[in-house]
Scaffold this active site. Structure first.
Site, PDB file in Angstrom:
ATOM      1  N   ARG A   1       0.799  -5.716  -6.332  1.00 38.59           N
ATOM      2  CA  ARG A   1       1.141  -6.598  -5.812  1.00 38.59           C
ATOM      3  C   ARG A   1       1.750  -7.806  -6.628  1.00 38.59           C
ATOM      4  NH1 ARG A   1       0.275  -5.436   0.284  1.00 38.59           N
ATOM      5  NH2 ARG A   1      -1.803  -3.822  -0.523  1.00 38.59           N
TER       6      ARG A   1
ATOM      7  N   ASP B   1       5.228  -5.236   5.999  1.00 38.84           N
ATOM      8  CA  ASP B   1       5.959  -6.281   6.073  1.00 38.84           C
ATOM      9  C   ASP B   1       5.512  -7.131   5.129  1.00 38.84           C
ATOM     10  OD1 ASP B   1       2.909  -6.628   6.462  1.00 38.84           O
ATOM     11  OD2 ASP B   1       3.016  -7.106   8.073  1.00 38.84           O
TER      12      ASP B   1
ATOM     13  N   ASP C   1       0.071   1.977   8.818  1.00 40.27           N
ATOM     14  CA  ASP C   1      -0.753   1.774   9.392  1.00 40.27           C
ATOM     15  C   ASP C   1       0.350   1.675  11.499  1.00 40.27           C
ATOM     16  OD1 ASP C   1      -3.171   0.622   8.558  1.00 40.27           O
ATOM     17  OD2 ASP C   1      -2.256  -0.919   7.611  1.00 40.27           O
TER      18      ASP C   1
ATOM     19  N   GLY D   1       0.934  -1.310   0.169  1.00 39.85           N
ATOM     20  CA  GLY D   1       0.407  -0.084  -0.282  1.00 39.85           C
ATOM     21  C   GLY D   1       0.787   0.838   0.351  1.00 39.85           C
TER      22      GLY D   1
ATOM     23  N   ARG E   1      -6.087  -2.556  10.223  1.00 43.31           N
ATOM     24  CA  ARG E   1      -6.903  -4.083   9.664  1.00 43.31           C
ATOM     25  C   ARG E   1      -6.832  -5.094  11.038  1.00 43.31           C
ATOM     26  NH1 ARG E   1      -5.315  -5.420   5.431  1.00 43.31           N
ATOM     27  NH2 ARG E   1      -3.650  -7.261   5.941  1.00 43.31           N
TER      28      ARG E   1
ATOM     29  N   ASP F   1       3.128  -0.997  11.680  1.00 42.54           N
ATOM     30  CA  ASP F   1       2.808  -1.909  13.080  1.00 42.54           C
ATOM     31  C   ASP F   1       4.107  -2.467  12.338  1.00 42.54           C
ATOM     32  OD1 ASP F   1       2.331  -1.431  10.209  1.00 42.54           O
ATOM     33  OD2 ASP F   1       0.765  -3.044  10.748  1.00 42.54           O
TER      34      ASP F   1
ATOM     35  N   THR G   1       4.089   2.626   6.132  1.00 39.04           N
ATOM     36  CA  THR G   1       3.187   2.072   5.919  1.00 39.04           C
ATOM     37  C   THR G   1       2.485   3.550   6.726  1.00 39.04           C
ATOM     38  OG1 THR G   1       1.254   0.390   6.279  1.00 39.04           O
ATOM     39  CG2 THR G   1       4.087   0.355   7.434  1.00 39.04           C
TER      40      THR G   1
END
Length: 328
Positions: free
Chosen positions: A76, A107, A132, A15, A176, A134, A130
């Site tokens: 992707r 990741d 996120d 992303g 998510r 994370d 990213t």
């Protein structure tokens, strides 16, 4: 700085995140500073398989530090998951005389780089990009700060209409598997409740919290929901449940979606991307590989890619307590 590496590739994968272009710019200009050629790889790992390469110079990356998205595009790649796909990618790198690659992503991007490094001993350095936040091994990922500011700005606007109509808004944000955006944006925007994957609030406690807000005199409320929250199957089901149990509220849902990924990166993300991009090039020239660069306590550090992928970046649960106190 003496090194056997004379040509470095750079790609963005997964992303997109605001600040990726600033990271590309930093890699290109650091390469030029150290008299190393830089090659841009379009569409992430798929571009490696297709040999979609372009030479990049400092002038090619002028005026991109302020741009969201990624000039190298992202995609992707199912092909890169296969042995045959990675073999083709390796051949293309060798044929193009590319000695190492900087990987900008999350990741999934790092997993691909780790496997590729294990199979071919090909030098790879990861930069965490990213929204996120994370990724283990860094306090902040590129794009996270910008996404937070975007979400807070939108919630501020939603609160205007919520207050005008005595409405309860459920605002779903990205995340998510991690609640970093929801938790921090919720506190920053003054949300009455914050629902994240790491903490199962439960329907009863949510209802009690909203009823308490109503009793305290609040005529409207904002609930920030991470898309990975486990209370309901989805935010719409959750909204229906609350509306059925609290008919005094008009309940509305806003799913912010991909607007959180876009926009001009914040100053924080531009500076972070610049620091990590320069360090990634310096690590490769210093003979290091299979690590991610990050920032911890405002210092640039490295973490093994495997560790960055497998370990968890813990969320600050203290913020939930702060949120409870602020929502009184």
């Amino acid at each position: 700085m003496e090194s056997k590496i004379k040509r470095i590739g750079v790609l963005t994968s997964g992303g997109d995140a605001p600040g990726m272009n600033a990271a590309i710019r930093a890699v290109v200009r650091a390469c030029s500073y150290y008299n190393v050629e830089c090659v841009g790889i379009y569409r992430g790992y798929q571009g490696l398989i297709d040999g979609d390469f372009v030479a990049l110079t400092p002038r090619n990356v002028s005026n991109i530090i302020n741009l969201g998205g990624t000039i190298l595009k992202s995609a992707r790649s199912e092909g890169f998951r296969t042995v045959e796909g990675r073999a083709k990618a390796h051949k293309n790198l060798i044929d193009a005389n590319i000695d190492a690659v900087v990987l900008i992503g999350g990741d999934g991007t790092f997993t691909g780089g780790m496997v590729f490094n294990q199979e071919y001993n090909f030098p790879c350095i990861g930069i965490p990009g990213t929204i996120d936040n994370d990724i283990f091994g860094t306090n902040y990922t590129i794009g996270y700060d910008t996404a937070l500011n975007t979400v807070v700005d939108v919630i501020d606007k939603i609160r205007d209409t919520a207050s005008s109509h005595n409405r309860l808004f459920f605002v779903e944000v990205m995340g998510r598997d991690a609640g970093f955006i929801a938790l921090n944006a919720g506190v920053g925007a003054g949300a009455e409740e914050i629902l994240i994957p790491e903490e199962d609030l439960g329907l009863d406690r949510l209802l009690e919290s909203l009823k308490r807000s109503k009793r305290s005199g609040k005529s409207s409320s904002i609930v920030v929901v991470s898309e990975g929250d486990k209370i309901g199957k989805n935010v719409f089901e959750l909204a229906n449940y609350v509306e059925n149990n609290m008919p005094q509220y008009e309940v509305r849902v806003s799913v912010l979606g991909h607007m959180q990924r876009g926009g001009s990166p914040s100053c924080f993300d531009r500076v972070l991307a610049s620091r990590l991009g320069v360090k990634a090039v310096e690590l490769l020239l210093d003979g290091q590989t299979n690590v991610m660069v990050g920032v911890v306590d405002n210092k640039v550090v490295t973490t093994d890619l495997e560790k960055a992928i497998k370990e968890n970046h813990e969320i600050n649960m203290e913020l939930l307590r702060v949120s409870d106190i602020m929502s009184i």
